[in-house]
Design a protein around this motif. Structure first.
Motif, PDB file in Angstrom:
ATOM      1  N   ASP A  49      -2.168   2.297   3.493  1.00  0.00           N
ATOM      2  CA  ASP A  49      -1.168   3.435   3.401  1.00  0.00           C
ATOM      3  C   ASP A  49      -1.489   4.483   4.603  1.00  0.00           C
ATOM      4  N   GLU A 102      10.798   3.503  -2.831  1.00  0.00           N
ATOM      5  CA  GLU A 102      10.162   2.714  -1.657  1.00  0.00           C
ATOM      6  C   GLU A 102      11.308   1.950  -0.796  1.00  0.00           C
ATOM      7  N   GLY A 127      -0.970  -0.241  -1.968  1.00  0.00           N
ATOM      8  CA  GLY A 127      -0.338  -1.327  -2.894  1.00  0.00           C
ATOM      9  C   GLY A 127      -1.033  -1.253  -4.286  1.00  0.00           C
ATOM     10  N   GLN A 128      -0.281  -1.998  -5.121  1.00  0.00           N
ATOM     11  CA  GLN A 128      -0.818  -1.758  -6.604  1.00  0.00           C
ATOM     12  C   GLN A 128      -2.150  -2.438  -6.695  1.00  0.00           C
ATOM     13  N   ASP A 474      -0.581   3.791 -10.331  1.00  0.00           N
ATOM     14  CA  ASP A 474      -1.518   2.674 -10.545  1.00  0.00           C
ATOM     15  C   ASP A 474      -2.793   2.984 -10.934  1.00  0.00           C
TER      16      ASP A 474
HETATM   17  C1  GLC Z   1       3.930   0.398  -3.081  1.00  0.00           C
HETATM   18  C2  GLC Z   1       3.521   0.577  -1.504  1.00  0.00           C
HETATM   19  C3  GLC Z   1       2.417   1.115  -1.396  1.00  0.00           C
HETATM   20  C4  GLC Z   1       1.726   2.050  -2.110  1.00  0.00           C
HETATM   21  C5  GLC Z   1       2.034   1.731  -3.607  1.00  0.00           C
HETATM   22  C6  GLC Z   1       1.714   3.202  -4.452  1.00  0.00           C
HETATM   23  O1  GLC Z   1       3.396  -0.771  -3.670  1.00  0.00           O
HETATM   24  O2  GLC Z   1       3.947  -0.315  -1.077  1.00  0.00           O
HETATM   25  O3  GLC Z   1       2.346   1.376   0.111  1.00  0.00           O
HETATM   26  O4  GLC Z   1       0.531   2.273  -1.882  1.00  0.00           O
HETATM   27  O5  GLC Z   1       3.364   1.614  -4.187  1.00  0.00           O
HETATM   28  O6  GLC Z   1       1.824   2.690  -5.853  1.00  0.00           O
END
Ligand code: GLC
Length: 487
Positions: A49, A102, A127-128, A474
């Motif tokens: 990110d 997103e 990314g999760q 997450d």
């Molecule tokens: C989504 C995005 C990712 C980000 C994540 C946060 O998966 O693609 O870039 O870190 O969400 O939860």
């Protein structure tokens, strides 16, 4: 009989003190069980990110030359990005409404040009699957196996080190687990997503009208040719045995699957089935994510939901999902007079859990989470509540510090983070809307059996001025699933 026991038997009302007490019980319970956990898989999306902390004045200047066109796009959001105007429309829409969407960038040149307008503040894990791997490592899980579709050094460096995060790798015709930092594939691409974080209270002008940001949130603009096609790394796909080394698997990353690659869901379904065959006790959780494409959403609900033990989503994703159900069950929360309140969200979640027969359905919002559990005869509702509270505590700690601090710090840091007053209000409103015979029990415990399913409710912590607004869900999911998988 002491006060707590009276409450548990249905005599009191959960107030701030009782929520605090439940929080500390939840975290000490989780701490005592972590050693019994062998490991957790996190799949599928891992990326990098690029974080931009948005200054409203920069947005004001950037949109000036095309403000009319951008306003039109905001009225009818394209929810994908072909040029800078689409990007600004997505960003301003999220800033104006406090949303956390997103959108996919379809032209890589737009992605490259972002640095001409915005100055990047930092690079972080994204990314999760990547975010949850780091969250679980900080919580002390002994083995975490993330799916990392592209693993250049830049990506590997973002994993919390310590050797416990490992990825499958082919070696002499076998698949072995290797610490992620030793598994670098130098020629792989760095998959960088652009994350625009904004803060409540910021203001700017557009076409002469003031826009004020109502809540902290983020807008993500993603160009990623691997995760959006759900490409699975061959060693991760072939190394089915990893399922025998873990107690749980968390699935995510279907949300931005490209429609022209929709058939790739099949490979992941096959993988889930193989993991189950190999380890029938595996606890599998699906975290939905904002899924703009209705066909993809339907595929996930129709094909992935039936294979998992548990599903998590936020209130906006719940509305999206309700939109792809049978017409008679479609409800738009904002069409209902009640609006986005706990009784409405509970009603939608109840219908969704009924129609999809998901055993555990958890809806998380900024101020509270609610869970519906059905068809689980041995359910221990208190444990379910503890899972929700563990998730909320770990997410609050991440929001407050902007990094993963571990379980002890999450527990000790709670003193400085108040219980959400909105969460308490919603809890009381939800109790009020329940049938009389369960109302008092629910008020006293935070859970109750309503009809044929259990309803569990947790009030979140209220982090004033968070250090980050990305990856909170997450962190919450990682801790919650860890609690569920270790129960
Ligand atoms: C989504 C995005 C990712 C980000 C994540 C946060 O998966 O693609 O870039 O870190 O969400 O939860």
């Amino acid at each position: 009989m002491d006060l707590i026991n009276v409450m548990r038997q249905g005599g009191g009302i959960m107030d701030e003190d009782s929520w605090n007490l439940r929080y500390s019980e939840a975290l000490s319970g989780l701490a005592s069980r972590i050693d019994a956990v062998e490991g957790i898989i996190t799949a599928y999306n891992t990326n990098i990110d690029a974080i931009y902390r948005v200054r409203p004045s920069i947005v004001e200047d950037a949109v000036k030359p095309y403000s009319r066109e951008v306003l039109d796009k905001i009225r009818d959001p394209p929810r994908r990005i072909l040029d800078e105007k689409d990007l600004l429309a997505g960003l301003i829409l999220c800033m104006r409404e406090g949303l956390g969407e997103e959108w996919l960038i379809l032209d890589p040149k737009v992605s490259d040009r972002i640095s001409e307008y915005f100055i990047r503040d930092e690079l972080r894990m994204g990314g999760q699957a990547g975010n949850m791997a780091n969250a679980l490592a900080s919580l002390g899980v002994p083995l975490i196996i993330p799916h990392v579709v592209q693993l250049p050094e830049m990506q590997a460096d973002l994993f919390i080190d310590g050797g416990r995060i490992q990825v499958p790798q082919a070696s002499d015709g076998e698949i072995v687990l290797v610490p992620v930092r030793d598994a670098v594939r130098p020629d792989d691409e760095a998959l960088i997503h652009h994350v625009f974080e904004f803060s409540k209270g910021g203001e700017f002008l557009m076409e002469g009208s003031p826009i004020e940001i109502p809540r902290d949130n983020r807008f993500i603009a993603t160009y990623d040719d691997y995760n959006t096609r759900l490409i699975i790394d061959p060693s991760f796909r072939d190394g089915v045995e990893i399922a025998g080394r873990v107690d749980g698997a968390i699935l995510a990353g279907y949300h931005f699957l490209r429609e022209d690659c929709i058939e790739r869901i099949e490979a992941s379904l096959e993988q889930i089935r193989e993991w189950r065959r190999l380890n029938p006790r595996l606890f599998i959780h699906l975290e939905l994510g904002c899924t703009p494409n209705p066909r993809v959403r339907s595929e996930v609900v129709g094909k992935v939901f039936p294979l998992v033990d548990s599903v998590g989503l936020n209130e906006h994703e719940l509305v999206e999902v309700m939109g792809v159900l049978k017409p008679s069950h479609r409800i738009n929360l904002w069409d209902l007079r009640l609006g986005e309140t706990a009784p409405t969200i509970y009603e939608a979640a109840r219908i969704l859990s009924c129609l999809t027969a998901v055993g555990r359905l958890t809806v998380h919002t900024k101020d509270y989470s609610l869970r519906i559990v059905r068809g689980r005869p041995g359910i221990q509702p208190e444990r379910e509540l503890h899972s929700l509270l563990s998730g909320s505590a770990v997410a609050a700690s991440y929001a407050a510090h902007g990094r993963h601090m571990g379980l002890d710090a999450a527990a000790s840091g709670l003193k400085g983070i108040p219980i959400s007053p909105v969460g308490i209000r919603e809890f009381n409103d939800l109790a009020e809307s329940l049938p009389l015979k369960v109302r008092e029990f629910f008020r006293a415990n935070g859970y109750a059996k309503v009809g044929d399913a259990w309803l569990i409710f947790s009030v979140n912590r209220d982090v004033e001025d968070p250090a980050t607004t990305t990856g909170l869900g997450d962190s919450m999911t990682a801790a919650m699933v860890l609690a569920d998988a270790s129960a």
